[in-house]
Write an enzyme that holds these catalytic residues in place. Structure first.
Site, PDB file in Angstrom:
ATOM      1  N   GLU A 190      -6.355 -21.356 -16.275  1.00 34.51           N
ATOM      2  CA  GLU A 190      -6.631 -22.061 -15.016  1.00 34.51           C
ATOM      3  C   GLU A 190      -7.645 -23.147 -15.334  1.00 34.51           C
ATOM      4  O   GLU A 190      -8.787 -22.842 -15.705  1.00 34.51           O
ATOM      5  CB  GLU A 190      -7.196 -21.119 -13.948  1.00 34.51           C
ATOM      6  CG  GLU A 190      -7.482 -21.851 -12.639  1.00 34.51           C
ATOM      7  CD  GLU A 190      -8.401 -21.099 -11.701  1.00 34.51           C
ATOM      8  OE1 GLU A 190      -9.221 -20.289 -12.176  1.00 34.51           O
ATOM      9  OE2 GLU A 190      -8.306 -21.299 -10.480  1.00 34.51           O
ATOM     10  N   HIS A 249      -3.137 -17.574  -4.860  1.00 33.76           N
ATOM     11  CA  HIS A 249      -3.998 -16.783  -3.969  1.00 33.76           C
ATOM     12  C   HIS A 249      -5.212 -17.556  -3.480  1.00 33.76           C
ATOM     13  O   HIS A 249      -5.965 -17.085  -2.621  1.00 33.76           O
ATOM     14  CB  HIS A 249      -4.455 -15.527  -4.711  1.00 33.76           C
ATOM     15  CG  HIS A 249      -5.303 -15.849  -5.894  1.00 33.76           C
ATOM     16  ND1 HIS A 249      -4.819 -16.481  -7.032  1.00 33.76           N
ATOM     17  CD2 HIS A 249      -6.619 -15.701  -6.099  1.00 33.76           C
ATOM     18  CE1 HIS A 249      -5.799 -16.675  -7.881  1.00 33.76           C
ATOM     19  NE2 HIS A 249      -6.917 -16.211  -7.344  1.00 33.76           N
ATOM     20  N   ASP A 250      -5.419 -18.755  -4.051  1.00 35.51           N
ATOM     21  CA  ASP A 250      -6.563 -19.586  -3.638  1.00 35.51           C
ATOM     22  C   ASP A 250      -6.148 -20.721  -2.720  1.00 35.51           C
ATOM     23  O   ASP A 250      -7.013 -21.474  -2.251  1.00 35.51           O
ATOM     24  CB  ASP A 250      -7.203 -20.259  -4.869  1.00 35.51           C
ATOM     25  CG  ASP A 250      -7.925 -19.298  -5.771  1.00 35.51           C
ATOM     26  OD1 ASP A 250      -7.994 -19.577  -6.980  1.00 35.51           O
ATOM     27  OD2 ASP A 250      -8.400 -18.255  -5.268  1.00 35.51           O
ATOM     28  N   ASP A 281      -1.764  -1.353  -3.763  1.00 34.75           N
ATOM     29  CA  ASP A 281      -2.114  -0.620  -4.991  1.00 34.75           C
ATOM     30  C   ASP A 281      -0.996  -0.743  -6.040  1.00 34.75           C
ATOM     31  O   ASP A 281       0.085  -1.252  -5.768  1.00 34.75           O
ATOM     32  CB  ASP A 281      -2.397   0.852  -4.663  1.00 34.75           C
ATOM     33  CG  ASP A 281      -1.394   1.428  -3.668  1.00 34.75           C
ATOM     34  OD1 ASP A 281      -1.814   1.904  -2.594  1.00 34.75           O
ATOM     35  OD2 ASP A 281      -0.186   1.356  -3.967  1.00 34.75           O
ATOM     36  N   ASP A 315      -4.393   3.650   2.719  1.00 33.84           N
ATOM     37  CA  ASP A 315      -5.783   3.187   2.931  1.00 33.84           C
ATOM     38  C   ASP A 315      -5.814   1.711   3.340  1.00 33.84           C
ATOM     39  O   ASP A 315      -6.871   1.117   3.466  1.00 33.84           O
ATOM     40  CB  ASP A 315      -6.629   3.414   1.665  1.00 33.84           C
ATOM     41  CG  ASP A 315      -6.147   2.578   0.482  1.00 33.84           C
ATOM     42  OD1 ASP A 315      -6.772   2.659  -0.599  1.00 33.84           O
ATOM     43  OD2 ASP A 315      -5.140   1.834   0.628  1.00 33.84           O
ATOM     44  N   ASP A 371       0.860  -1.192   0.000  1.00 31.47           N
ATOM     45  CA  ASP A 371       0.000   0.000   0.000  1.00 31.47           C
ATOM     46  C   ASP A 371       0.894   1.240   0.000  1.00 31.47           C
ATOM     47  O   ASP A 371       1.926   1.274   0.679  1.00 31.47           O
ATOM     48  CB  ASP A 371      -0.876  -0.020   1.271  1.00 31.47           C
ATOM     49  CG  ASP A 371      -1.688   1.264   1.438  1.00 31.47           C
ATOM     50  OD1 ASP A 371      -2.009   1.602   2.579  1.00 31.47           O
ATOM     51  OD2 ASP A 371      -1.965   1.917   0.410  1.00 31.47           O
ATOM     52  N   ASN A 393      -0.796   4.600  -0.264  1.00 29.82           N
ATOM     53  CA  ASN A 393      -1.565   5.811   0.073  1.00 29.82           C
ATOM     54  C   ASN A 393      -2.271   5.679   1.421  1.00 29.82           C
ATOM     55  O   ASN A 393      -3.190   6.425   1.731  1.00 29.82           O
ATOM     56  CB  ASN A 393      -2.588   6.124  -1.036  1.00 29.82           C
ATOM     57  CG  ASN A 393      -3.622   5.018  -1.181  1.00 29.82           C
ATOM     58  OD1 ASN A 393      -3.480   3.943  -0.575  1.00 29.82           O
ATOM     59  ND2 ASN A 393      -4.658   5.265  -1.960  1.00 29.82           N
ATOM     60  N   ASP A 421      -8.820 -17.095 -16.000  1.00 30.42           N
ATOM     61  CA  ASP A 421      -9.532 -17.613 -14.839  1.00 30.42           C
ATOM     62  C   ASP A 421     -10.582 -18.660 -15.245  1.00 30.42           C
ATOM     63  O   ASP A 421     -11.375 -18.412 -16.152  1.00 30.42           O
ATOM     64  CB  ASP A 421     -10.248 -16.410 -14.181  1.00 30.42           C
ATOM     65  CG  ASP A 421     -10.871 -16.748 -12.859  1.00 30.42           C
ATOM     66  OD1 ASP A 421     -10.118 -17.072 -11.928  1.00 30.42           O
ATOM     67  OD2 ASP A 421     -12.107 -16.687 -12.762  1.00 30.42           O
ATOM     68  N   ASP A 427      -4.901 -10.823 -15.232  1.00 34.18           N
ATOM     69  CA  ASP A 427      -5.797 -11.941 -14.956  1.00 34.18           C
ATOM     70  C   ASP A 427      -7.120 -11.684 -15.686  1.00 34.18           C
ATOM     71  O   ASP A 427      -7.789 -10.693 -15.399  1.00 34.18           O
ATOM     72  CB  ASP A 427      -6.039 -12.022 -13.432  1.00 34.18           C
ATOM     73  CG  ASP A 427      -6.402 -13.417 -12.972  1.00 34.18           C
ATOM     74  OD1 ASP A 427      -5.971 -13.811 -11.872  1.00 34.18           O
ATOM     75  OD2 ASP A 427      -7.115 -14.114 -13.729  1.00 34.18           O
TER      76      ASP A 427
HETATM   77  O1  TEU Z   1     -10.690 -19.914  -8.884  1.00 33.37           O
HETATM   78  C1  TEU Z   1     -11.410 -21.000  -9.396  1.00 33.37           C
HETATM   79  C2  TEU Z   1     -11.793 -21.908  -8.329  1.00 33.37           C
HETATM   80  O2  TEU Z   1     -12.481 -22.835  -8.575  1.00 33.37           O
HETATM   81  C3  TEU Z   1     -11.298 -21.663  -6.954  1.00 33.37           C
HETATM   82  O3  TEU Z   1     -12.170 -20.721  -6.380  1.00 33.37           O
HETATM   83  C4  TEU Z   1     -11.306 -22.944  -6.195  1.00 33.37           C
HETATM   84  O4  TEU Z   1     -12.552 -23.545  -6.372  1.00 33.37           O
HETATM   85  C5  TEU Z   1     -11.163 -22.733  -4.744  1.00 33.37           C
HETATM   86  O5  TEU Z   1     -10.798 -21.425  -4.512  1.00 33.37           O
HETATM   87  C6  TEU Z   1     -10.130 -23.684  -4.260  1.00 33.37           C
HETATM   88  O6  TEU Z   1      -9.663 -23.252  -3.014  1.00 33.37           O
HETATM   89  C7  TEU Z   1     -10.681 -18.772  -9.723  1.00 33.37           C
HETATM   90  C8  TEU Z   1      -9.903 -17.691  -9.008  1.00 33.37           C
HETATM   91  O7  TEU Z   1      -8.554 -18.109  -8.861  1.00 33.37           O
HETATM   92  C9  TEU Z   1     -10.571 -17.470  -7.667  1.00 33.37           C
HETATM   93  O8  TEU Z   1      -9.826 -16.546  -6.876  1.00 33.37           O
HETATM   94  C10 TEU Z   1     -11.964 -16.933  -7.932  1.00 33.37           C
HETATM   95  O9  TEU Z   1     -12.648 -16.839  -6.681  1.00 33.37           O
HETATM   96  C11 TEU Z   1     -12.755 -17.884  -8.842  1.00 33.37           C
HETATM   97  O10 TEU Z   1     -12.020 -18.344  -9.960  1.00 33.37           O
HETATM   98  C12 TEU Z   1     -13.955 -17.159  -9.421  1.00 33.37           C
HETATM   99  O11 TEU Z   1     -13.493 -16.178 -10.319  1.00 33.37           O
HETATM  100 CA    CA Z   2      -3.634   1.730  -1.212  1.00 35.81          CA
END
Ligand code: TEU
Ligand code: CA
Length: 540
Positions: A244, A317-318, A32, A28, A24, A26, A202, A101
């Site tokens: 993905e 990130h998932d 960013d 908040d 970050d 700024n 995605d 993405d």
């Molecule tokens: O993720 C696809 C997805 O199926 C994942 O959400 C998965 O089911 C779950 O998170 C496993 O832990 C993509 C993106 O990477 C995710 O961040 C999004 O939430 C999702 O699509 C919808 O766009």
């Molecule tokens: Ca920020």
């Protein structure tokens, strides 16, 4: 036939940034684009050649930006289009390409297309989405959303349901409608003209959905749509495209990553990521069987050798943090983080580093109120209503919740780990005092320095890119060993995947073998120490 030009991403390592949690500038409390620009020198030092940005488009943030309300505008919370163009330019100066993405399976319900579509059945945008006539309380079928609940949302004014594989604020786009496809291809070309280096696509294997037949992944027209999109936009270029595809098999991945450039550069397959799942839901876990993991990863290496291209990753990130999930984030955090990096980066494919993985960031165990992710919060409600014990639900969140990967990046031991001067949108992992970038950039034996070496080796030694993979000791319950062969050269990777000291069977390491790197200063003859990993280079 194979594409001609040199494909930059074949010897590159890509770094994934979750912008909201990266830096970050700024105050908040939200990461960013200016923050990413500020950290480009750090990423250049790490040696990566591409940055995959999770979405920064205009979005109501129901699913942290994976619900896009305007594909061609940057959300003010992340900055401006000028900031985005500056990031692309500043990246180019450091030989770093920006990969955005693309969420093409669904939009936000606040996208102008959906606002129009909901107005009436004969609105020109109505069939940009997937609608079914019906009566309230009786959805067209029992399909469920990935974020709990029905996949059908009732619109009383229209006496119709719309289909959403994710949240009800993420209505699925109707790819059967050629107008939708054309608009999306226009948008892709618009972004390509801005100088991007690639796209992550995605849930791209869900776009050919046929909900009446309960088909979402791998629908009948999927490869037709992908080939059309590639032909109309990025196909045959050195643009990196990574799909993905949770439902990918090696056979499908050969199509997806066909060297003729007819579809994508590569895909993220998730077979190795599902091995510690116990049943149909990600929240139920079982111990990971190393022999099975070796079989799966080796199958993918063998299947795509000279026929396609692998992506290589442990987390994103998932997913929970790799060192917590597959290693040991307590006693042997440093050794196991380095071991996981060695096993992954020695393979053939393009490796992905998820922000914080390069310094061994770990999972967290927060109070429920500290969590932000819609998937996790909906699961909590759903399982509470089903009578699951609170402790069991929280344990599932600790192990598999996506917020494990979304705690702010740990830059220093200053306030809020140097992520923000304000109040972070999500609580910083309290272990930032020990685990942070500033400390590790200076340490010779830090995880960061180890990753830097791995990234450098891939660029310098063609065997990492071209060598043929061969699994060794396939049935050993603790050792992950393999080699890569290119002409008279060999890479040998030997790793103890667990935390107990073990006898190491003789994998005849020739005398003139050069040790490229290891996560222990001292070796014990005939023994692999807890999570010990070694990489040798041998010239026969
Ligand atoms: O993720 C696809 C997805 O199926 C994942 O959400 C998965 O089911 C779950 O998170 C496993 O832990 C993509 C993106 O990477 C995710 O961040 C999004 O939430 C999702 O699509 C919808 O766009
Ligand atoms: Ca920020």
């Amino acid at each position: 036939m194979e594409q001609k030009q040199k494909l930059w991403w074949k010897d590159a390592v890509i770094y994934q940034i979750y912008p909201k949690s990266f830096q970050d500038t700024n105050g908040d409390g939200i990461g960013d684009i200016k923050g990413i620009i500020k950290r480009l020198d750090y990423l250049q030092e790490l040696g990566i050649k591409g940055i995959w940005l999770s979405p920064v488009y205009q979005s109501p943030q129901d699913d942290n930006g994976y619900d896009i309300a305007d594909y061609q505008n940057i959300d003010p919370m992340f900055g401006t289009m000028e900031d985005m163009l500056c990031l692309i330019e500043e990246g180019k100066k450091r030989d770093i390409r920006i990969i955005m993405d693309l969420v093409l399976n669904h939009s936000s319900d606040e996208h102008r297309w959906f606002i129009e579509a909901k107005k009436s059945k004969d609105n020109p945008y109505h069939d940009y989405y997937v609608w079914r006539d019906g009566e309230e309380g009786v959805p067209p079928n029992d399909m469920t959303s990935c974020f709990s609940g029905s996949a059908w949302e009732w619109v009383p004014e229209l006496k119709q349901y719309y289909f959403h594989q994710f949240s009800k604020k993420q209505p699925d786009l109707n790819w059967e409608n050629e107008k939708v496809r054309k608009e999306l291809y226009q948008m892709i070309k618009w972004w390509m003209d801005k100088g991007l280096g690639g796209f992550r696509l995605d849930v791209i294997d869900c776009i050919a959905k046929e909900p009446d037949k309960k088909i979402t992944g791998n629908g009948p027209r999927l490869h037709e749509f992908i080939k059309e999109m590639a032909k109309e936009t990025f196909g045959g270029s050195d643009f990196l495209t990574v799909g993905e595809t949770w439902g990918a098999t090696p056979e499908l991945a050969m199509q997806y990553s066909n060297p003729d450039g007819s579809e994508f550069s590569m895909v993220f397959q998730f077979e190795h990521i599902m091995l510690d799942q116990d049943g149909p839901e990600k929240w139920d876990v079982k111990p990971l069987d190393l022999v099975e993991l070796k079989q799966v990863l080796s199958k993918w290496q063998d299947a795509l050798y000279q026929k396609g291209w692998n992506s290589l990753f442990w987390n994103n990130h998932d997913l929970p943090r790799a060192v917590s999930r597959f290693g040991d984030d307590k006693v042997y955090r440093v050794e196991s983080a380095k071991m996981l990096a060695t096993v992954l980066h020695g393979m053939q494919g393009t490796p992905y580093i998820y922000q914080g993985e390069e310094i061994g960031m770990t999972n967290v165990q927060y109070e429920l109120g500290e969590y932000r992710d819609i998937e996790l919060l909906n699961m909590y409600q759903e399982r509470k209503e089903k009578g699951y014990k609170e402790a069991d639900i929280m344990n599932s969140i600790y192990k598999k919740g996506r917020d494990n990967a979304r705690t702010p990046m740990q830059w220093s031991d200053e306030k809020e780990a140097g992520f923000t001067d304000g109040t972070p949108w999500m609580k910083v992992n309290p272990n930032y005092k020990e685990i942070h970038v500033e400390r590790q950039r200076k340490e010779e034996d830090s995880i960061f320095t180890y990753y830097k070496t791995l990234v450098h080796l891939r660029k310098e030694m063609p065997i990492f890119v071209e060598g043929k993979y061969e699994l060794l000791l396939p049935n050993h319950p603790d050792i992950f060993a393999y080699r890569r062969i290119l002409g008279n050269e060999e890479l040998l990777i030997v790793a103890n995947f667990h935390g107990n000291e073990i006898q190491c069977p003789d994998i005849q390491v020739e005398k003139e073998a050069k040790k490229l790197l290891s996560n222990y200063k001292e070796e014990k003859v005939g023994v692999l120490q807890p999570y010990e990993a070694r990489m040798y280079h041998i010239i026969k």
